[in-house]
Design a protein around this motif. Structure first.
Motif, PDB file in Angstrom:
ATOM      1  N   CYS A 169       0.881  -1.258  -0.002  1.00 47.98           N
ATOM      2  CA  CYS A 169       0.127  -0.082  -0.028  1.00 47.98           C
ATOM      3  C   CYS A 169       0.796   1.239   0.052  1.00 47.98           C
ATOM      4  O   CYS A 169       2.071   1.119   0.173  1.00 47.98           O
ATOM      5  CB  CYS A 169      -0.874  -0.086   1.140  1.00 47.98           C
ATOM      6  N   LEU A 170       0.283   2.204  -0.330  1.00 43.95           N
ATOM      7  CA  LEU A 170       0.950   3.795  -0.462  1.00 43.95           C
ATOM      8  C   LEU A 170       0.235   4.559   0.879  1.00 43.95           C
ATOM      9  O   LEU A 170      -1.112   4.680   0.567  1.00 43.95           O
ATOM     10  CB  LEU A 170       1.038   4.421  -1.937  1.00 43.95           C
ATOM     11  N   ILE A 171       1.116   4.881   1.578  1.00 40.22           N
ATOM     12  CA  ILE A 171       0.454   5.928   2.560  1.00 40.22           C
ATOM     13  C   ILE A 171       0.858   7.331   2.158  1.00 40.22           C
ATOM     14  O   ILE A 171       1.894   7.480   1.585  1.00 40.22           O
ATOM     15  CB  ILE A 171       0.993   5.639   3.971  1.00 40.22           C
ATOM     16  N   PHE A 172      -0.100   8.333   2.187  1.00 41.93           N
ATOM     17  CA  PHE A 172       0.176   9.530   1.798  1.00 41.93           C
ATOM     18  C   PHE A 172      -0.558  10.708   2.625  1.00 41.93           C
ATOM     19  O   PHE A 172      -1.749  10.167   3.214  1.00 41.93           O
ATOM     20  CB  PHE A 172       0.012   9.804   0.056  1.00 41.93           C
ATOM     21  N   SER A 173      -0.161  11.805   2.838  1.00 41.43           N
ATOM     22  CA  SER A 173      -0.704  12.829   3.430  1.00 41.43           C
ATOM     23  C   SER A 173      -1.581  13.702   2.398  1.00 41.43           C
ATOM     24  O   SER A 173      -1.372  14.184   1.321  1.00 41.43           O
ATOM     25  CB  SER A 173       0.492  13.575   4.259  1.00 41.43           C
ATOM     26  N   ASP A 174      -2.736  14.178   3.196  1.00 41.67           N
ATOM     27  CA  ASP A 174      -3.481  15.074   2.665  1.00 41.67           C
ATOM     28  C   ASP A 174      -3.590  16.189   3.535  1.00 41.67           C
ATOM     29  O   ASP A 174      -4.221  16.375   4.456  1.00 41.67           O
ATOM     30  CB  ASP A 174      -5.119  14.797   2.318  1.00 41.67           C
ATOM     31  N   ILE A 175      -2.599  17.233   3.457  1.00 43.72           N
ATOM     32  CA  ILE A 175      -2.270  18.057   4.831  1.00 43.72           C
ATOM     33  C   ILE A 175      -3.217  19.051   5.234  1.00 43.72           C
ATOM     34  O   ILE A 175      -3.820  18.913   6.299  1.00 43.72           O
ATOM     35  CB  ILE A 175      -0.774  18.934   4.650  1.00 43.72           C
ATOM     36  N   PRO A 176      -3.881  19.522   4.235  1.00 45.30           N
ATOM     37  CA  PRO A 176      -4.911  20.644   4.856  1.00 45.30           C
ATOM     38  C   PRO A 176      -6.068  19.878   5.239  1.00 45.30           C
ATOM     39  O   PRO A 176      -7.142  20.616   5.883  1.00 45.30           O
ATOM     40  CB  PRO A 176      -5.155  21.645   3.525  1.00 45.30           C
ATOM     41  N   ASN A 177      -6.271  18.580   4.786  1.00 49.67           N
ATOM     42  CA  ASN A 177      -7.558  18.120   5.359  1.00 49.67           C
ATOM     43  C   ASN A 177      -7.089  17.180   6.488  1.00 49.67           C
ATOM     44  O   ASN A 177      -8.181  16.452   6.925  1.00 49.67           O
ATOM     45  CB  ASN A 177      -8.007  17.265   4.207  1.00 49.67           C
ATOM     46  N   ASP A 178      -5.873  17.306   6.899  1.00 42.87           N
ATOM     47  CA  ASP A 178      -5.590  16.705   8.337  1.00 42.87           C
ATOM     48  C   ASP A 178      -5.855  15.077   8.301  1.00 42.87           C
ATOM     49  O   ASP A 178      -6.217  14.817   9.323  1.00 42.87           O
ATOM     50  CB  ASP A 178      -6.186  17.483   9.331  1.00 42.87           C
ATOM     51  N   ARG A 179      -5.379  14.497   7.349  1.00 43.44           N
ATOM     52  CA  ARG A 179      -5.749  13.240   7.154  1.00 43.44           C
ATOM     53  C   ARG A 179      -4.375  12.348   6.360  1.00 43.44           C
ATOM     54  O   ARG A 179      -3.673  13.131   5.814  1.00 43.44           O
ATOM     55  CB  ARG A 179      -7.133  12.688   6.436  1.00 43.44           C
ATOM     56  N   LEU A 180      -4.099  11.107   7.052  1.00 44.20           N
ATOM     57  CA  LEU A 180      -3.426  10.331   6.112  1.00 44.20           C
ATOM     58  C   LEU A 180      -4.165   9.424   5.175  1.00 44.20           C
ATOM     59  O   LEU A 180      -5.296   8.948   5.747  1.00 44.20           O
ATOM     60  CB  LEU A 180      -2.443   9.418   6.830  1.00 44.20           C
ATOM     61  N   LEU A 181      -3.928   9.380   3.899  1.00 50.42           N
ATOM     62  CA  LEU A 181      -4.702   8.295   3.094  1.00 50.42           C
ATOM     63  C   LEU A 181      -3.913   7.146   2.789  1.00 50.42           C
ATOM     64  O   LEU A 181      -2.702   7.219   2.765  1.00 50.42           O
ATOM     65  CB  LEU A 181      -5.194   9.130   1.934  1.00 50.42           C
ATOM     66  N   ARG A 182      -4.569   6.088   2.440  1.00 52.86           N
ATOM     67  CA  ARG A 182      -4.078   4.718   1.945  1.00 52.86           C
ATOM     68  C   ARG A 182      -4.551   4.191   0.807  1.00 52.86           C
ATOM     69  O   ARG A 182      -5.776   4.265   0.599  1.00 52.86           O
ATOM     70  CB  ARG A 182      -4.112   3.813   3.271  1.00 52.86           C
ATOM     71  N   TRP A 183      -3.824   4.140  -0.152  1.00 48.39           N
ATOM     72  CA  TRP A 183      -3.937   3.512  -1.518  1.00 48.39           C
ATOM     73  C   TRP A 183      -3.563   1.991  -1.351  1.00 48.39           C
ATOM     74  O   TRP A 183      -2.351   1.571  -1.183  1.00 48.39           O
ATOM     75  CB  TRP A 183      -3.139   4.116  -2.905  1.00 48.39           C
ATOM     76  N   ASP A 184      -4.360   1.088  -1.758  1.00 51.97           N
ATOM     77  CA  ASP A 184      -4.217  -0.345  -1.642  1.00 51.97           C
ATOM     78  C   ASP A 184      -3.795  -0.935  -3.046  1.00 51.97           C
ATOM     79  O   ASP A 184      -4.759  -0.810  -3.923  1.00 51.97           O
ATOM     80  CB  ASP A 184      -5.502  -0.955  -1.021  1.00 51.97           C
ATOM     81  N   GLU A 185      -2.543  -1.293  -3.325  1.00 50.07           N
ATOM     82  CA  GLU A 185      -2.253  -1.753  -4.472  1.00 50.07           C
ATOM     83  C   GLU A 185      -2.989  -2.927  -5.249  1.00 50.07           C
ATOM     84  O   GLU A 185      -3.351  -2.964  -6.230  1.00 50.07           O
ATOM     85  CB  GLU A 185      -0.790  -2.048  -4.452  1.00 50.07           C
ATOM     86  N   PRO A 186      -3.148  -4.212  -4.363  1.00 49.85           N
ATOM     87  CA  PRO A 186      -4.114  -5.256  -4.924  1.00 49.85           C
ATOM     88  C   PRO A 186      -5.310  -4.552  -5.419  1.00 49.85           C
ATOM     89  O   PRO A 186      -5.933  -5.188  -6.511  1.00 49.85           O
ATOM     90  CB  PRO A 186      -4.054  -5.977  -3.850  1.00 49.85           C
ATOM     91  N   SER A 187      -6.036  -3.674  -4.738  1.00 50.86           N
ATOM     92  CA  SER A 187      -7.418  -3.459  -5.122  1.00 50.86           C
ATOM     93  C   SER A 187      -7.747  -2.331  -5.701  1.00 50.86           C
ATOM     94  O   SER A 187      -8.593  -1.935  -6.556  1.00 50.86           O
ATOM     95  CB  SER A 187      -8.377  -3.511  -3.813  1.00 50.86           C
ATOM     96  N   GLY A 188      -6.632  -1.452  -5.504  1.00 53.16           N
ATOM     97  CA  GLY A 188      -6.923   0.123  -6.120  1.00 53.16           C
ATOM     98  C   GLY A 188      -7.867   1.096  -5.367  1.00 53.16           C
ATOM     99  O   GLY A 188      -7.986   2.211  -5.519  1.00 53.16           O
ATOM    100  N   HIS A 189      -8.244   0.518  -4.039  1.00 52.90           N
ATOM    101  CA  HIS A 189      -9.073   1.180  -3.314  1.00 52.90           C
ATOM    102  C   HIS A 189      -8.275   2.326  -2.553  1.00 52.90           C
ATOM    103  O   HIS A 189      -7.194   1.954  -2.178  1.00 52.90           O
ATOM    104  CB  HIS A 189      -9.862   0.406  -2.256  1.00 52.90           C
ATOM    105  N   VAL A 190      -8.834   3.315  -2.159  1.00 53.14           N
ATOM    106  CA  VAL A 190      -8.367   4.433  -1.327  1.00 53.14           C
ATOM    107  C   VAL A 190      -9.191   4.695  -0.246  1.00 53.14           C
ATOM    108  O   VAL A 190     -10.379   4.809  -0.339  1.00 53.14           O
ATOM    109  CB  VAL A 190      -8.240   5.802  -2.236  1.00 53.14           C
ATOM    110  N   SER A 191      -8.535   4.844   1.083  1.00 46.39           N
ATOM    111  CA  SER A 191      -9.435   4.720   2.224  1.00 46.39           C
ATOM    112  C   SER A 191      -8.694   6.022   3.229  1.00 46.39           C
ATOM    113  O   SER A 191      -7.492   6.077   2.986  1.00 46.39           O
ATOM    114  CB  SER A 191      -9.588   3.684   3.063  1.00 46.39           C
ATOM    115  N   VAL A 192      -9.251   6.337   4.112  1.00 43.13           N
ATOM    116  CA  VAL A 192      -8.558   7.298   5.139  1.00 43.13           C
ATOM    117  C   VAL A 192      -7.998   6.226   6.088  1.00 43.13           C
ATOM    118  O   VAL A 192      -8.487   5.253   6.746  1.00 43.13           O
ATOM    119  CB  VAL A 192      -9.736   8.012   5.908  1.00 43.13           C
TER     120      VAL A 192
END
Ligand code: MG
Length: 301
Positions: A53-76
């Motif tokens: 998975c890829l963890i990345f920051s959405d700074i002004p929205n004060d959250r870390l997001l996670r993109w799941d490589e096998p499924s392509g889903h993005v979640s908080v």
């Protein structure tokens, strides 16, 4: 039970500018994929091979997001996040993050609890840690410009307590030391594969500097490359010593000799990038509201 995969991500033709034959040999797919497009200002991509998975920051929205490589889903992954900016994984796969809002460098432990690794120097609060890398010996190196406290955009306007914007090292023993104190606003940083060099961006100075690494110290620090489009932010090295840099017009690629050999032009300002994927040859790029990926014939350092 039916398992639903996300539809394939939208893709666009990769707009490449080949300035040198050396770049033509490493540029990969003819298209780039837009994996996500719902952020406000994305930053800090970090790929976990174990969790794919890829963890990345959405700074002004004060959250870390996670993109799941096998499924392509993005979640908080985490919200609130403490306005985390840069992320990386340490040698044990734990997430190390720069919290702009809390003005700390933190580690997420295996049980989900968080450990503050650095918050003060000599009793003064850090400015707003921005980007971070881990050396093989377990030491953690990060930059501390004031971007998180210069305005109330993220609600944390404050006076700087330190007299400068430095590059720091946290030793394996937890000791915090200044390793470079002559930057205007240090930002992205990355080690070469053999860790003999550390490259550090000075954003307003519009250049990347290259240091020799001597144990826990930095020597030299000459200018490696000036920025050809706006300003630099995050950088990464590949296994051949090329420097891949986030700029205002896309990703720029530099030969180890400092020559700008090619560009991947993207529609939005690029903030940061990292190598990942099972083979280490997938470049993940955070660019304003989007995350892009581009498969290369080069591998991360
Ligand atoms: Mg940055």
């Amino acid at each position: 039970m039916t398992i639903t995969l996300s539809p394939p991500p939208p893709r666009i033709r990769a707009e490449l500018v080949v300035l040198d034959d050396r770049f033509a040999k490493i540029a990969g797919d003819e298209y780039v994929e837009r994996l996500y497009d719902g952020g406000r200002w994305l930053e800090g991509p970090a790929y976990s091979p174990a969790w794919r998975c890829l963890i990345f920051s959405d700074i002004p929205n004060d959250r870390l997001l996670r993109w799941d490589e096998p499924s392509g889903h993005v979640s908080v992954f985490r919200q609130p996040s403490g306005y985390i900016n840069g992320n990386t994984l340490d040698r044990d796969g734990r997430l190390i993050s720069c919290s702009q809002g809390d003005r700390q460098v933190i580690r997420t432990e295996y049980d989900g609890t968080r450990t503050v690794l650095a918050s003060h120097l000599d009793g003064h609060r850090l400015n707003s840690p921005n980007d971070v890398v881990v050396k093989r010996d377990g030491s953690i190196w990060f930059t501390d410009p004031p971007y998180g406290i210069t305005s109330n955009y993220e609600g944390h306007a404050a006076e700087q307590e330190l007299d400068g914007c430095h590059v720091y090292r946290i030793g394996p023993d937890g000791m915090l030391t200044v390793v470079a104190d002559d930057f205007t606003r240090p930002n992205g940083l990355a080690f070469s594969r053999d860790e003999s060099h550390l490259y550090v961006v000075d954003t307003p100075a519009k250049h990347i500097r290259r240091f020799d690494v001597d144990g826990d110290k930095l020597l030299g620090g000459e200018v490696f490359a000036p920025c050809a489009a706006g300003m630099f932010d995050g950088i990464r090295l590949d296994s051949a010593g090329r420097v891949w840099a986030a700029t205002h017009e896309g990703v720029h690629c530099y030969d180890p000799d400092g020559t700008l050999i090619g560009k991947l032009v993207l529609p939005d300002v690029v903030s940061n990038l990292c190598f990942g994927g099972p083979k280490g040859n997938r470049l993940f790029i955070t660019a304003t509201t989007s995350v892009w990926s581009w498969l290369l014939t080069a591998n991360g350092a």
